[in-house]
Design an enzyme around this catalytic site. Structure first.
Site, PDB file in Angstrom:
ATOM      1  N   ASP A  11       0.913  -1.781  -0.213  1.00 44.13           N
ATOM      2  CA  ASP A  11      -0.028   0.169   0.102  1.00 44.13           C
ATOM      3  C   ASP A  11       1.474   0.909  -0.241  1.00 44.13           C
ATOM      4  OD1 ASP A  11       0.806   0.051   3.203  1.00 44.13           O
ATOM      5  OD2 ASP A  11      -1.093   0.528   3.142  1.00 44.13           O
ATOM      6  N   HIS A  12       0.253   2.137   0.198  1.00 48.12           N
ATOM      7  CA  HIS A  12       0.981   3.880   0.104  1.00 48.12           C
ATOM      8  C   HIS A  12       2.381   3.934   1.097  1.00 48.12           C
ATOM      9  CE1 HIS A  12      -2.082   4.476   2.504  1.00 48.12           C
ATOM     10  NE2 HIS A  12      -1.834   5.041   3.487  1.00 48.12           N
ATOM     11  N   CYS A  68       2.641  -3.411   3.797  1.00 43.44           N
ATOM     12  CA  CYS A  68       2.337  -2.246   4.376  1.00 43.44           C
ATOM     13  C   CYS A  68       2.789  -1.594   5.951  1.00 43.44           C
ATOM     14  CB  CYS A  68       0.616  -2.566   4.909  1.00 43.44           C
ATOM     15  SG  CYS A  68       0.044  -3.234   6.173  1.00 43.44           S
ATOM     16  N   THR A  70       2.394  -1.417   8.466  1.00 39.52           N
ATOM     17  CA  THR A  70       3.576  -2.847   9.586  1.00 39.52           C
ATOM     18  C   THR A  70       3.560  -3.886   9.170  1.00 39.52           C
ATOM     19  OG1 THR A  70       0.554  -3.361  10.087  1.00 39.52           O
ATOM     20  CG2 THR A  70       1.320  -1.475  11.516  1.00 39.52           C
ATOM     21  N   ILE A  72       0.992  -6.326   8.839  1.00 43.11           N
ATOM     22  CA  ILE A  72      -0.443  -6.864   9.454  1.00 43.11           C
ATOM     23  C   ILE A  72      -1.671  -6.804   8.563  1.00 43.11           C
ATOM     24  CG2 ILE A  72      -1.954  -6.832  11.320  1.00 43.11           C
ATOM     25  CD1 ILE A  72       0.477  -5.255  13.329  1.00 43.11           C
ATOM     26  N   GLY A  73      -2.079  -5.701   7.751  1.00 37.10           N
ATOM     27  CA  GLY A  73      -2.880  -5.391   7.240  1.00 37.10           C
ATOM     28  C   GLY A  73      -2.922  -6.105   5.820  1.00 37.10           C
ATOM     29  N   HIS A 101       8.879 -24.623   9.065  1.00 35.80           N
ATOM     30  CA  HIS A 101       7.985 -24.692   9.262  1.00 35.80           C
ATOM     31  C   HIS A 101       6.802 -25.570   8.567  1.00 35.80           C
ATOM     32  CE1 HIS A 101      10.203 -25.347  13.480  1.00 35.80           C
ATOM     33  NE2 HIS A 101      11.209 -25.607  12.502  1.00 35.80           N
ATOM     34  N   HIS A 136       6.403 -31.506   9.735  1.00 37.90           N
ATOM     35  CA  HIS A 136       5.616 -29.962   9.534  1.00 37.90           C
ATOM     36  C   HIS A 136       5.023 -30.098   8.699  1.00 37.90           C
ATOM     37  CE1 HIS A 136       7.608 -28.022  12.010  1.00 37.90           C
ATOM     38  NE2 HIS A 136       9.779 -28.603  11.307  1.00 37.90           N
TER      39      HIS A 136
HETATM   40  C1  RB5 Z   1      -1.845   2.511   6.632  1.00 36.85           C
HETATM   41  O1  RB5 Z   1      -2.151   4.046   7.368  1.00 36.85           O
HETATM   42  C2  RB5 Z   1      -1.885   1.334   7.213  1.00 36.85           C
HETATM   43  O2  RB5 Z   1      -2.469   1.168   7.879  1.00 36.85           O
HETATM   44  C3  RB5 Z   1      -1.252   0.236   6.483  1.00 36.85           C
HETATM   45  O3  RB5 Z   1      -0.281   0.646   6.264  1.00 36.85           O
HETATM   46  C4  RB5 Z   1      -1.186  -0.646   7.095  1.00 36.85           C
HETATM   47  O4  RB5 Z   1      -0.062  -0.863   8.542  1.00 36.85           O
HETATM   48  C5  RB5 Z   1      -2.432  -1.740   7.764  1.00 36.85           C
HETATM   49  O5  RB5 Z   1      -2.536  -2.558   8.070  1.00 36.85           O
END
Ligand code: RB5
Length: 147
Positions: A11-12, A68, A70, A72-73, A101, A136
């Site tokens: 993403d950005h 992204c 983090t 995470i998303g 694993h 595994h």
């Molecule tokens: C974008 O602002 C941020 O929420 C995205 O890059 C990411 O960290 C989401 O998990």
């Protein structure tokens, strides 16, 4: 040995790190498939995580790298696609063990959380490590049974 094609998506918040890693792998002889985004305009990470998961699950690339802010998303989004096993890594031990694993086929990175050198090391380790199989293998097969 032929190097696999690696698909990239971000993403950005992650496109600069994604572009840097993409260019470095390309220079090393990997095939690359860039699914975007390619600019700082705000976009939604689920769209790019899904596209990456679908590309890897369909065999358009042997591996994927998702970035992204983090990690995470975009990893959550990629993991909603059957056949995609995305692992969010902040260190090389995780990058090694997710291959050994979990047979992870997507490496997710958080561009706002780790530096370029750590990201590079994670990519290098991830791509150099084979799935260990053995005990595994059945567990990874079970991952494919949960939709
Ligand atoms: C974008 O602002 C941020 O929420 C995205 O890059 C990411 O960290 C989401 O998990």
């Amino acid at each position: 040995m032929t190097k696999p094609t690696v698909a990239f998506a971000a993403d950005h918040a992650g496109f600069e790190l994604k572009n840097l890693l993409r260019d470095e792998l390309k220079a090393q002889g990997y095939g690359v498939l860039d699914l975007g985004t390619n600019g700082p305009e705000s976009v939604d990470y689920p769209d790019f995580g899904r596209a990456l998961g679908e590309a890897v699950a369909a065999g358009k690339a042997g591996f994927g790298i998702a970035v992204c802010g983090t990690g995470i998303g975009i990893s959550i989004a990629a993991n909603r696609i059957a056949g995609c096993r995305a692992a969010l890594c902040h260190d090389t031990t995780s990058a090694r063990l997710c291959r050994e694993h979990n047979d992870a086929n997507v490496l997710a990175l958080g561009a706002r959380l780790i530096g370029v050198e750590t990201a590079r090391d994670c990519v290098k380790t991830f791509l150099a490590t084979e799935f260990a199989g053995g005990r595994h293998a059945g567990r990874v097969a079970k991952l494919g049974q949960t939709a």
